[in-house]
Design a protein around this motif. Structure first.
Motif, mmCIF file in Angstrom:
data_model
loop_
_atom_site.group_PDB
_atom_site.id
_atom_site.type_symbol
_atom_site.label_atom_id
_atom_site.label_comp_id
_atom_site.label_asym_id
_atom_site.label_seq_id
_atom_site.Cartn_x
_atom_site.Cartn_y
_atom_site.Cartn_z
ATOM 1 N N TYR A 71 -10.144 -0.513 -6.264
ATOM 2 C CA TYR A 71 -10.352 -1.632 -5.361
ATOM 3 C C TYR A 71 -9.449 -1.454 -4.157
ATOM 4 C CZ TYR A 71 -12.590 -3.831 -9.370
ATOM 5 O OH TYR A 71 -13.401 -4.099 -10.434
ATOM 6 N N SER A 72 -9.937 -1.861 -2.997
ATOM 7 C CA SER A 72 -9.107 -1.787 -1.792
ATOM 8 C C SER A 72 -8.105 -2.933 -1.810
ATOM 9 C CB SER A 72 -9.975 -1.886 -0.542
ATOM 10 O OG SER A 72 -10.487 -3.205 -0.417
ATOM 11 N N ASN A 73 -7.107 -2.817 -0.970
ATOM 12 C CA ASN A 73 -6.107 -3.868 -0.838
ATOM 13 C C ASN A 73 -6.770 -5.166 -0.386
ATOM 14 O OD1 ASN A 73 -3.392 -4.839 -0.839
ATOM 15 N ND2 ASN A 73 -3.411 -4.696 1.405
ATOM 16 N N GLU A 74 -7.716 -5.066 0.510
ATOM 17 C CA GLU A 74 -8.412 -6.259 1.002
ATOM 18 C C GLU A 74 -9.211 -6.928 -0.114
ATOM 19 O OE1 GLU A 74 -7.954 -7.848 3.829
ATOM 20 O OE2 GLU A 74 -6.425 -6.311 4.180
ATOM 21 N N GLU A 75 -9.866 -6.143 -0.963
ATOM 22 C CA GLU A 75 -10.618 -6.710 -2.085
ATOM 23 C C GLU A 75 -9.697 -7.461 -3.039
ATOM 24 O OE1 GLU A 75 -14.368 -3.751 -2.869
ATOM 25 O OE2 GLU A 75 -12.353 -2.908 -3.146
ATOM 26 N N LYS A 77 -6.714 -8.812 -2.282
ATOM 27 C CA LYS A 77 -6.247 -10.028 -1.603
ATOM 28 C C LYS A 77 -7.310 -11.110 -1.647
ATOM 29 C CE LYS A 77 -3.000 -8.028 1.730
ATOM 30 N NZ LYS A 77 -2.742 -7.802 3.164
ATOM 31 N N GLU A 78 -8.552 -10.736 -1.393
ATOM 32 C CA GLU A 78 -9.657 -11.692 -1.404
ATOM 33 C C GLU A 78 -9.841 -12.297 -2.792
ATOM 34 O OE1 GLU A 78 -14.429 -11.250 -0.993
ATOM 35 O OE2 GLU A 78 -13.238 -10.325 0.622
ATOM 36 N N TYR A 79 -9.784 -11.464 -3.823
ATOM 37 C CA TYR A 79 -9.944 -11.941 -5.196
ATOM 38 C C TYR A 79 -8.868 -12.966 -5.550
ATOM 39 C CZ TYR A 79 -9.753 -12.043 -10.275
ATOM 40 O OH TYR A 79 -9.697 -12.471 -11.575
#
Length: 95
Positions: A71-75, A77-79
């Motif tokens: 998972y990306s860092n953005e994914e 954070k969003e989760y």
């Protein structure tokens, strides 16, 4: 079980102090030494098992990265932003 003799040299004062401790525990020095040897073997086996488990987990992670199962860092954070929002909503509803 076949028994054998284990002979080693120690300082006389060390031997005396150890014998006193053994006596205070109502054990012989030989009994305490056997206990220590068993505990050392058990500890080493536990450490070896943990090391094997840890290495397997690291390899699993490396395999996941190589296969693109990440998972990306953005994914992430969003989760967790969603999780936080849900928890705050529950807290407000309970208040």
């Amino acid at each position: 079980m076949t028994e054998s003799t284990f002979t080693f040299r120690v300082d006389e004062d060390l031997k005396h102090q150890f014998a006193e401790i053994a006596k205070s525990k109502d054990r012989t020095g030989a009994q305490l030494l056997r206990d220590f040897m068993r505990e050392t073997i058990a500890k080493q086996q536990e450490e070896a098992e943990y090391d094997a488990w840890f290495r397997a987990k690291v390899q699993q992670g490396l395999d996941d990265v190589a296969a693109g199962r990440v998972y990306s860092n953005e994914e992430i954070k969003e989760y967790f932003a969603k999780v936080r929002a849900e928890l705050l909503e529950r807290e407000d509803a309970d208040a």
